[in-house]
Design an enzyme around this catalytic site. Structure first.
Site, mmCIF file in Angstrom:
data_model
loop_
_atom_site.group_PDB
_atom_site.id
_atom_site.type_symbol
_atom_site.label_atom_id
_atom_site.label_comp_id
_atom_site.label_asym_id
_atom_site.label_seq_id
_atom_site.Cartn_x
_atom_site.Cartn_y
_atom_site.Cartn_z
ATOM 1 N N GLY A 19 -33.123 39.484 35.247
ATOM 2 C CA GLY A 19 -33.511 41.043 35.938
ATOM 3 C C GLY A 19 -33.043 41.638 37.079
ATOM 4 N N GLU A 66 -28.958 42.497 37.283
ATOM 5 C CA GLU A 66 -29.608 43.641 36.714
ATOM 6 C C GLU A 66 -29.781 44.637 37.744
ATOM 7 O OE1 GLU A 66 -31.676 43.027 33.367
ATOM 8 O OE2 GLU A 66 -30.052 44.608 32.152
ATOM 9 N N GLU A 84 -30.375 35.517 29.842
ATOM 10 C CA GLU A 84 -31.866 36.247 28.704
ATOM 11 C C GLU A 84 -31.669 35.533 27.062
ATOM 12 O OE1 GLU A 84 -30.338 37.695 30.903
ATOM 13 O OE2 GLU A 84 -31.031 39.288 31.473
ATOM 14 N N ALA A 142 -37.571 38.561 34.569
ATOM 15 C CA ALA A 142 -38.527 39.200 34.386
ATOM 16 C C ALA A 142 -39.374 37.686 34.753
ATOM 17 C CB ALA A 142 -37.963 39.932 33.403
HETATM 18 N N1 CAA Z 1 -40.650 34.143 35.347
HETATM 19 C C1 CAA Z 1 -42.440 33.921 36.322
HETATM 20 N N2 CAA Z 1 -42.228 33.019 37.410
HETATM 21 C C2 CAA Z 1 -41.257 32.620 37.667
HETATM 22 C C3 CAA Z 1 -40.155 33.009 37.108
HETATM 23 C C4 CAA Z 1 -39.598 33.787 36.304
HETATM 24 N N3 CAA Z 1 -38.937 33.822 35.734
HETATM 25 N N4 CAA Z 1 -38.146 32.486 37.447
HETATM 26 C C5 CAA Z 1 -39.330 30.705 38.241
HETATM 27 N N5 CAA Z 1 -40.582 31.188 38.188
HETATM 28 C C6 CAA Z 1 -41.807 30.608 38.653
HETATM 29 C C7 CAA Z 1 -42.629 29.299 38.364
HETATM 30 O O1 CAA Z 1 -42.887 29.287 37.381
HETATM 31 C C8 CAA Z 1 -42.948 28.214 39.488
HETATM 32 O O2 CAA Z 1 -43.477 29.054 40.118
HETATM 33 P P1 CAA Z 1 -45.163 27.889 39.545
HETATM 34 O O3 CAA Z 1 -44.857 26.696 40.267
HETATM 35 O O4 CAA Z 1 -46.744 27.997 39.387
HETATM 36 O O5 CAA Z 1 -44.751 27.539 37.957
HETATM 37 C C9 CAA Z 1 -42.068 29.161 40.585
HETATM 38 O O6 CAA Z 1 -41.050 30.142 40.412
HETATM 39 C C10 CAA Z 1 -40.946 28.267 41.417
HETATM 40 O O7 CAA Z 1 -39.996 27.826 39.820
HETATM 41 P P2 CAA Z 1 -39.152 26.468 40.132
HETATM 42 O O8 CAA Z 1 -40.557 25.870 39.751
HETATM 43 O O9 CAA Z 1 -39.281 26.639 38.274
HETATM 44 O O10 CAA Z 1 -38.554 26.752 40.617
HETATM 45 P P3 CAA Z 1 -37.210 25.125 40.794
HETATM 46 O O11 CAA Z 1 -36.357 25.242 41.405
HETATM 47 O O12 CAA Z 1 -37.326 23.848 39.111
HETATM 48 O O13 CAA Z 1 -36.115 26.935 39.481
HETATM 49 C C11 CAA Z 1 -35.445 28.310 38.282
HETATM 50 C C12 CAA Z 1 -35.156 27.187 39.354
HETATM 51 C C13 CAA Z 1 -33.494 27.672 37.877
HETATM 52 C C14 CAA Z 1 -34.991 29.592 38.605
HETATM 53 C C15 CAA Z 1 -36.238 28.076 37.121
HETATM 54 O O14 CAA Z 1 -37.280 28.832 37.700
HETATM 55 C C16 CAA Z 1 -36.442 29.721 35.914
HETATM 56 O O15 CAA Z 1 -35.493 28.582 34.937
HETATM 57 N N6 CAA Z 1 -36.526 30.637 36.027
HETATM 58 C C17 CAA Z 1 -36.335 31.554 34.985
HETATM 59 C C18 CAA Z 1 -35.024 32.081 35.129
HETATM 60 C C19 CAA Z 1 -34.396 33.504 34.190
HETATM 61 O O16 CAA Z 1 -34.879 32.827 32.936
HETATM 62 N N7 CAA Z 1 -35.443 34.386 34.562
HETATM 63 C C20 CAA Z 1 -34.740 35.506 32.996
HETATM 64 C C21 CAA Z 1 -35.600 36.149 33.073
HETATM 65 S S1 CAA Z 1 -35.255 37.158 31.185
HETATM 66 C C22 CAA Z 1 -34.939 38.043 32.112
HETATM 67 O O17 CAA Z 1 -35.101 38.476 33.364
HETATM 68 C C23 CAA Z 1 -34.548 40.324 31.011
HETATM 69 C C24 CAA Z 1 -35.029 41.216 31.717
HETATM 70 O O18 CAA Z 1 -35.210 41.406 32.958
HETATM 71 C C25 CAA Z 1 -36.240 42.335 30.864
#
Ligand code: CAA
Length: 263
Positions: free
Chosen positions: A114, A117, A137, A69
């Site tokens: 997600g 999922e 999550e 998400a």
């Molecule tokens: N939402 C929004 N933006 C995201 C994102 C997310 N889930 N994952 C990555 N991005 C964005 C980052 O913000 C970044 O954009 P900016 O440069 O504009 O800030 C870009 O994508 C590249 O990401 P990183 O710079 O963070 O890249 P990285 O290689 O350092 O890390 C990663 C990669 C480990 C995937 C890290 O981005 C991360 O942890 N992302 C979040 C993953 C996460 O927690 N997902 C679960 C969300 S909850 C969910 O999914 C539940 C549901 O459906 C309801």
């Protein structure tokens, strides 16, 4: 089915296969409001198009299938109860569950939350060797709620579901295969060809048989054994007089490849 060449969800058609691409590579294809609206629409349209036999979901860009998400859209919710009720009625993931045609997930890079999922809602998951999976999550103060908790417990049992979801630990493609979360792992540059080969193989099969096999497994799996057997028998009965069943037998007798019409 309309091809879509811009926006957060792209749709293209090659042969009888619809390729649905999550297209926010700068955000690692995180699921924002636009994806929540467009992904179900794309799936429903491809499912309704008789020229399409199989759907493949993939992520754009080199780094990610889908990073879950869009966390940047997470805000406080004014009325949790109203929100919960509206979400329960019609969730974007429902379109994947309701799709009657085979759905393939072609997974590379990040497949998180997600994104995982979405992959789990597909019928067959092909992963590139560089794929990384996790349910982050609980670390974000939430739980997987696009079917994640329910699908993983059904696929892997309580012990693995609790381990993966409580810890949120990251694991790779080979472990995902050992666990049974994906069934095929290929080299990263072989992902598209492997998904396409699989999609074309399924597209060449009698579509009603695939549809009914999906129903028997997905719906029957929720029933007790006797009810599941009844469903299976009912579905088979519907297939007995289809042109494709008769054509398969005729082709076998005539020692030639079958020509399936979808009827
Ligand atoms: N939402 C929004 N933006 C995201 C994102 C997310 N889930 N994952 C990555 N991005 C964005 C980052 O913000 C970044 O954009 P900016 O440069 O504009 O800030 C870009 O994508 C590249 O990401 P990183 O710079 O963070 O890249 P990285 O290689 O350092 O890390 C990663 C990669 C480990 C995937 C890290 O981005 C991360 O942890 N992302 C979040 C993953 C996460 O927690 N997902 C679960 C969300 S909850 C969910 O999914 C539940 C549901 O459906 C309801």
């Amino acid at each position: 089915m309309l091809e879509v060449t811009e926006g957060a969800v792209l749709v293209t058609r090659r042969d009888a296969v619809a390729w649905i691409t999550l297209n926010r590579p700068d955000a690692l294809n995180a699921i924002n409001i636009e994806i929540q609206a467009r992904l179900p629409a794309a799936i429903r349209e491809a499912d309704a198009d008789p020229a399409i036999r199989v759907l493949v979901i993939q992520g754009a860009g080199p780094r990610s299938f889908c990073a879950g998400a869009d966390i940047k859209e997470f805000t406080a919710v004014d009325e949790p109860l109203a929100r919960r009720q509206s979400r329960m009625r019609d969730h974007w993931i429902d379109a994947l569950d309701q799709c009657q045609k085979p759905l393939i997930a072609a997974i590379h890079g990040f497949c998180l939350g997600g994104g995982l999922e979405i992959a789990l809602a597909c019928d067959i998951r092909v992963a590139a060797g560089d794929a990384q999976f996790a349910f982050p999550e609980t670390g974000l103060g939430i739980i997987p709620a696009a079917g994640g908790t329910q699908r993983v417990v059904r696929m892997l049992g309580w012990a693995q579901a609790l381990d993966l979801i409580l810890t949120g630990r990251r694991f790779g493609a080979e472990e995902a295969k050992v666990l049974g979360l994906v069934t095929r792992v290929v080299a990263p540059d072989a992902l598209q060809p492997a998904a396409e080969e699989l999609a074309l193989a399924l597209a060449g099969k009698p579509p009603l048989a695939l549809q009914f096999a999906k129903e028997a497994i997905r719906k029957g799996g929720e029933l007790d054994y006797a009810a599941g057997r009844r469903l299976e028998t009912d579905l088979l009965t519907h297939l007995l007089n289809t042109s494709d069943r008769l054509e398969a037998a005729q082709a076998f007798r005539e020692k030639r490849p079958p020509r399936f019409s979808g009827r």
